[in-house]
Design a protein around this motif. Sequence first.
Motif, PDB file in Angstrom:
ATOM      1  N   ILE A   4     -22.922  64.361  -1.162  1.00 42.30           N
ATOM      2  CA  ILE A   4     -24.401  64.451  -2.477  1.00 42.30           C
ATOM      3  C   ILE A   4     -24.186  63.817  -3.242  1.00 42.30           C
ATOM      4  CG2 ILE A   4     -24.903  66.061  -4.140  1.00 42.30           C
ATOM      5  CD1 ILE A   4     -24.242  68.407  -2.603  1.00 42.30           C
ATOM      6  N   TYR A   5     -23.614  63.058  -3.769  1.00 44.33           N
ATOM      7  CA  TYR A   5     -23.073  62.011  -4.578  1.00 44.33           C
ATOM      8  C   TYR A   5     -23.629  60.493  -4.031  1.00 44.33           C
ATOM      9  CZ  TYR A   5     -19.383  65.086  -8.309  1.00 44.33           C
ATOM     10  OH  TYR A   5     -18.864  65.947  -7.958  1.00 44.33           O
ATOM     11  N   LEU A   6     -23.007  61.089  -2.657  1.00 41.92           N
ATOM     12  CA  LEU A   6     -23.936  59.323  -2.466  1.00 41.92           C
ATOM     13  C   LEU A   6     -25.052  59.712  -2.118  1.00 41.92           C
ATOM     14  CD1 LEU A   6     -22.458  56.876  -0.575  1.00 41.92           C
ATOM     15  CD2 LEU A   6     -22.621  58.140   1.355  1.00 41.92           C
ATOM     16  N   VAL A   7     -26.154  60.584  -1.624  1.00 42.27           N
ATOM     17  CA  VAL A   7     -27.099  60.318  -1.857  1.00 42.27           C
ATOM     18  C   VAL A   7     -27.715  60.167  -3.441  1.00 42.27           C
ATOM     19  CG1 VAL A   7     -29.187  61.579  -1.687  1.00 42.27           C
ATOM     20  CG2 VAL A   7     -27.652  62.091   0.361  1.00 42.27           C
ATOM     21  N   ILE A   8     -26.836  60.568  -4.279  1.00 41.39           N
ATOM     22  CA  ILE A   8     -27.626  60.343  -5.887  1.00 41.39           C
ATOM     23  C   ILE A   8     -27.365  58.868  -5.923  1.00 41.39           C
ATOM     24  CG2 ILE A   8     -26.916  61.109  -8.066  1.00 41.39           C
ATOM     25  CD1 ILE A   8     -26.296  64.156  -6.975  1.00 41.39           C
ATOM     26  N   ALA A   9     -26.178  58.522  -5.531  1.00 45.06           N
ATOM     27  CA  ALA A   9     -26.019  57.447  -5.680  1.00 45.06           C
ATOM     28  C   ALA A   9     -26.768  56.053  -4.815  1.00 45.06           C
ATOM     29  CB  ALA A   9     -24.744  56.716  -5.236  1.00 45.06           C
ATOM     30  N   SER A  10     -27.587  56.590  -3.376  1.00 43.07           N
ATOM     31  CA  SER A  10     -28.411  56.070  -3.350  1.00 43.07           C
ATOM     32  C   SER A  10     -29.770  55.657  -3.835  1.00 43.07           C
ATOM     33  CB  SER A  10     -29.232  56.484  -2.484  1.00 43.07           C
ATOM     34  OG  SER A  10     -27.233  55.975  -0.407  1.00 43.07           O
ATOM     35  N   PHE A  11     -30.552  57.087  -4.830  1.00 41.70           N
ATOM     36  CA  PHE A  11     -31.119  57.125  -6.394  1.00 41.70           C
ATOM     37  C   PHE A  11     -31.333  55.930  -6.691  1.00 41.70           C
ATOM     38  CE2 PHE A  11     -32.337  61.047  -4.195  1.00 41.70           C
ATOM     39  CZ  PHE A  11     -33.433  60.612  -4.102  1.00 41.70           C
ATOM     40  N   GLY A  12     -29.295  55.814  -7.455  1.00 43.94           N
ATOM     41  CA  GLY A  12     -29.479  55.008  -8.573  1.00 43.94           C
ATOM     42  C   GLY A  12     -29.712  53.071  -8.148  1.00 43.94           C
ATOM     43  N   ILE A  14     -32.229  53.042  -5.526  1.00 37.85           N
ATOM     44  CA  ILE A  14     -33.301  52.724  -5.505  1.00 37.85           C
ATOM     45  C   ILE A  14     -34.299  52.409  -6.349  1.00 37.85           C
ATOM     46  CG2 ILE A  14     -35.353  53.633  -4.767  1.00 37.85           C
ATOM     47  CD1 ILE A  14     -33.433  55.402  -2.633  1.00 37.85           C
ATOM     48  N   PHE A  15     -33.432  53.441  -8.133  1.00 39.17           N
ATOM     49  CA  PHE A  15     -34.392  53.138  -8.985  1.00 39.17           C
ATOM     50  C   PHE A  15     -34.334  51.945  -9.618  1.00 39.17           C
ATOM     51  CE2 PHE A  15     -35.096  57.321  -8.195  1.00 39.17           C
ATOM     52  CZ  PHE A  15     -36.272  57.798  -7.547  1.00 39.17           C
ATOM     53  N   GLY A  16     -32.171  51.336  -9.330  1.00 42.87           N
ATOM     54  CA  GLY A  16     -32.212  49.638 -10.279  1.00 42.87           C
ATOM     55  C   GLY A  16     -33.052  48.587  -9.758  1.00 42.87           C
ATOM     56  N   ILE A  35     -32.726  49.214 -16.015  1.00 41.17           N
ATOM     57  CA  ILE A  35     -31.514  48.764 -14.880  1.00 41.17           C
ATOM     58  C   ILE A  35     -30.319  49.016 -14.914  1.00 41.17           C
ATOM     59  CG2 ILE A  35     -30.981  46.374 -13.709  1.00 41.17           C
ATOM     60  CD1 ILE A  35     -34.224  45.273 -14.609  1.00 41.17           C
ATOM     61  N   ILE A  36     -29.537  48.056 -16.034  1.00 43.33           N
ATOM     62  CA  ILE A  36     -28.046  48.692 -16.780  1.00 43.33           C
ATOM     63  C   ILE A  36     -27.836  50.642 -16.130  1.00 43.33           C
ATOM     64  CG2 ILE A  36     -26.337  49.015 -18.309  1.00 43.33           C
ATOM     65  CD1 ILE A  36     -27.986  46.286 -19.589  1.00 43.33           C
ATOM     66  N   PHE A  37     -28.607  51.116 -16.960  1.00 41.90           N
ATOM     67  CA  PHE A  37     -28.216  52.971 -16.478  1.00 41.90           C
ATOM     68  C   PHE A  37     -28.218  52.854 -14.818  1.00 41.90           C
ATOM     69  CE2 PHE A  37     -30.314  57.110 -16.349  1.00 41.90           C
ATOM     70  CZ  PHE A  37     -28.863  58.048 -16.342  1.00 41.90           C
ATOM     71  N   THR A  38     -29.667  52.920 -14.613  1.00 41.80           N
ATOM     72  CA  THR A  38     -29.052  53.122 -12.532  1.00 41.80           C
ATOM     73  C   THR A  38     -28.427  52.693 -12.289  1.00 41.80           C
ATOM     74  OG1 THR A  38     -31.427  51.527 -12.205  1.00 41.80           O
ATOM     75  CG2 THR A  38     -31.724  53.677 -13.048  1.00 41.80           C
ATOM     76  N   PHE A  39     -28.611  51.122 -12.026  1.00 40.58           N
ATOM     77  CA  PHE A  39     -27.567  50.885 -11.117  1.00 40.58           C
ATOM     78  C   PHE A  39     -25.809  51.679 -11.397  1.00 40.58           C
ATOM     79  CE2 PHE A  39     -30.174  46.963 -10.088  1.00 40.58           C
ATOM     80  CZ  PHE A  39     -30.394  47.478  -8.766  1.00 40.58           C
ATOM     81  N   GLY A  40     -25.845  51.592 -13.233  1.00 35.21           N
ATOM     82  CA  GLY A  40     -24.051  52.168 -13.754  1.00 35.21           C
ATOM     83  C   GLY A  40     -24.570  53.574 -13.052  1.00 35.21           C
ATOM     84  N   SER A  41     -25.266  53.872 -13.201  1.00 40.77           N
ATOM     85  CA  SER A  41     -25.081  55.484 -12.454  1.00 40.77           C
ATOM     86  C   SER A  41     -24.976  55.633 -11.160  1.00 40.77           C
ATOM     87  CB  SER A  41     -26.576  56.167 -13.238  1.00 40.77           C
ATOM     88  OG  SER A  41     -27.338  56.073 -12.135  1.00 40.77           O
ATOM     89  N   LEU A  65     -29.490  54.025   2.629  1.00 33.23           N
ATOM     90  CA  LEU A  65     -30.137  54.741   2.148  1.00 33.23           C
ATOM     91  C   LEU A  65     -31.268  53.562   1.183  1.00 33.23           C
ATOM     92  CD1 LEU A  65     -28.427  58.083   1.839  1.00 33.23           C
ATOM     93  CD2 LEU A  65     -30.311  57.552   3.604  1.00 33.23           C
ATOM     94  N   GLY A  66     -30.268  52.989   0.117  1.00 30.33           N
ATOM     95  CA  GLY A  66     -31.158  52.730  -0.749  1.00 30.33           C
ATOM     96  C   GLY A  66     -31.921  50.993   0.184  1.00 30.33           C
ATOM     97  N   ALA A  67     -32.119  50.739   0.807  1.00 28.95           N
ATOM     98  CA  ALA A  67     -33.278  49.736   0.715  1.00 28.95           C
ATOM     99  C   ALA A  67     -33.811  50.394   1.922  1.00 28.95           C
ATOM    100  CB  ALA A  67     -32.004  49.171   2.826  1.00 28.95           C
ATOM    101  N   VAL A  68     -33.640  51.626   2.574  1.00 22.73           N
ATOM    102  CA  VAL A  68     -34.799  52.767   2.984  1.00 22.73           C
ATOM    103  C   VAL A  68     -35.745  52.937   1.823  1.00 22.73           C
ATOM    104  CG1 VAL A  68     -35.845  54.220   4.203  1.00 22.73           C
ATOM    105  CG2 VAL A  68     -33.994  52.947   5.144  1.00 22.73           C
ATOM    106  N   GLY A  69     -35.268  53.176   1.295  1.00 20.93           N
ATOM    107  CA  GLY A  69     -35.746  53.615  -0.054  1.00 20.93           C
ATOM    108  C   GLY A  69     -36.653  52.958  -0.965  1.00 20.93           C
ATOM    109  N   ALA A  70     -36.000  51.359  -1.821  1.00 15.39           N
ATOM    110  CA  ALA A  70     -36.835  50.805  -1.414  1.00 15.39           C
ATOM    111  C   ALA A  70     -37.937  50.218  -1.022  1.00 15.39           C
ATOM    112  CB  ALA A  70     -36.040  49.365  -2.257  1.00 15.39           C
ATOM    113  N   VAL A  71     -38.077  49.976   0.367  1.00 18.50           N
ATOM    114  CA  VAL A  71     -39.004  49.980   0.894  1.00 18.50           C
ATOM    115  C   VAL A  71     -39.646  50.648   0.732  1.00 18.50           C
ATOM    116  CG1 VAL A  71     -39.718  49.027   3.481  1.00 18.50           C
ATOM    117  CG2 VAL A  71     -37.350  48.543   3.347  1.00 18.50           C
ATOM    118  N   LEU A  72     -39.964  52.201   1.308  1.00 22.45           N
ATOM    119  CA  LEU A  72     -40.758  52.945   0.783  1.00 22.45           C
ATOM    120  C   LEU A  72     -41.285  52.794  -0.135  1.00 22.45           C
ATOM    121  CD1 LEU A  72     -39.175  55.893   2.418  1.00 22.45           C
ATOM    122  CD2 LEU A  72     -41.079  54.281   3.203  1.00 22.45           C
ATOM    123  N   ILE A  73     -40.758  52.447  -2.200  1.00 20.41           N
ATOM    124  CA  ILE A  73     -40.993  52.516  -2.848  1.00 20.41           C
ATOM    125  C   ILE A  73     -42.106  51.362  -2.668  1.00 20.41           C
ATOM    126  CG2 ILE A  73     -40.853  51.897  -5.103  1.00 20.41           C
ATOM    127  CD1 ILE A  73     -39.226  54.682  -4.768  1.00 20.41           C
ATOM    128  N   GLY A  74     -41.688  50.086  -2.334  1.00 16.33           N
ATOM    129  CA  GLY A  74     -42.850  49.118  -2.529  1.00 16.33           C
ATOM    130  C   GLY A  74     -43.972  49.643  -1.963  1.00 16.33           C
TER     131      GLY A  74
END
Length: 104
Positions: A4-12, A14-16, A35-41, A65-74
């Motif tokens: 769960i922590y890893l999925v939350i980290a991936s959202f950081g 993606i949103f970063g 940027i600082i907050f999302t990547f930091g978290s 997960l970050g790559a997939v999420g970033a592509v989907l956000i794009g």
Amino acid sequence: MAWIYLVIASFGEIFGVMSINLYLRKKSYSWLAMIIFTFGSGFVFLSLAMRDIPLGTAYAVWTGLGAVGAVLIGIIFFKESAGWKRMLFLVCIIAGAVGLKVLG
């Protein structure tokens, strides 16, 4: 709990990346702070996940997960292309992340 922590980290991550894109469009201190907050978290939650998940697996799943999420956000928010080749390789990234979880 580590997964769960890893999925939350991936959202950081993606949103970063999304925050970087928004910062480049509207250069303001609020987007820079985001940027600082999302990547930091994201890094905080990645470190929590890595207490129980091996480094290689955690990093690969986090970046996947970050790559997939970033592509989907794009695609959804920034009108980037959603061609079949792009979707095929997203499936490959997801399959790799699932494979690491199953075999790790």
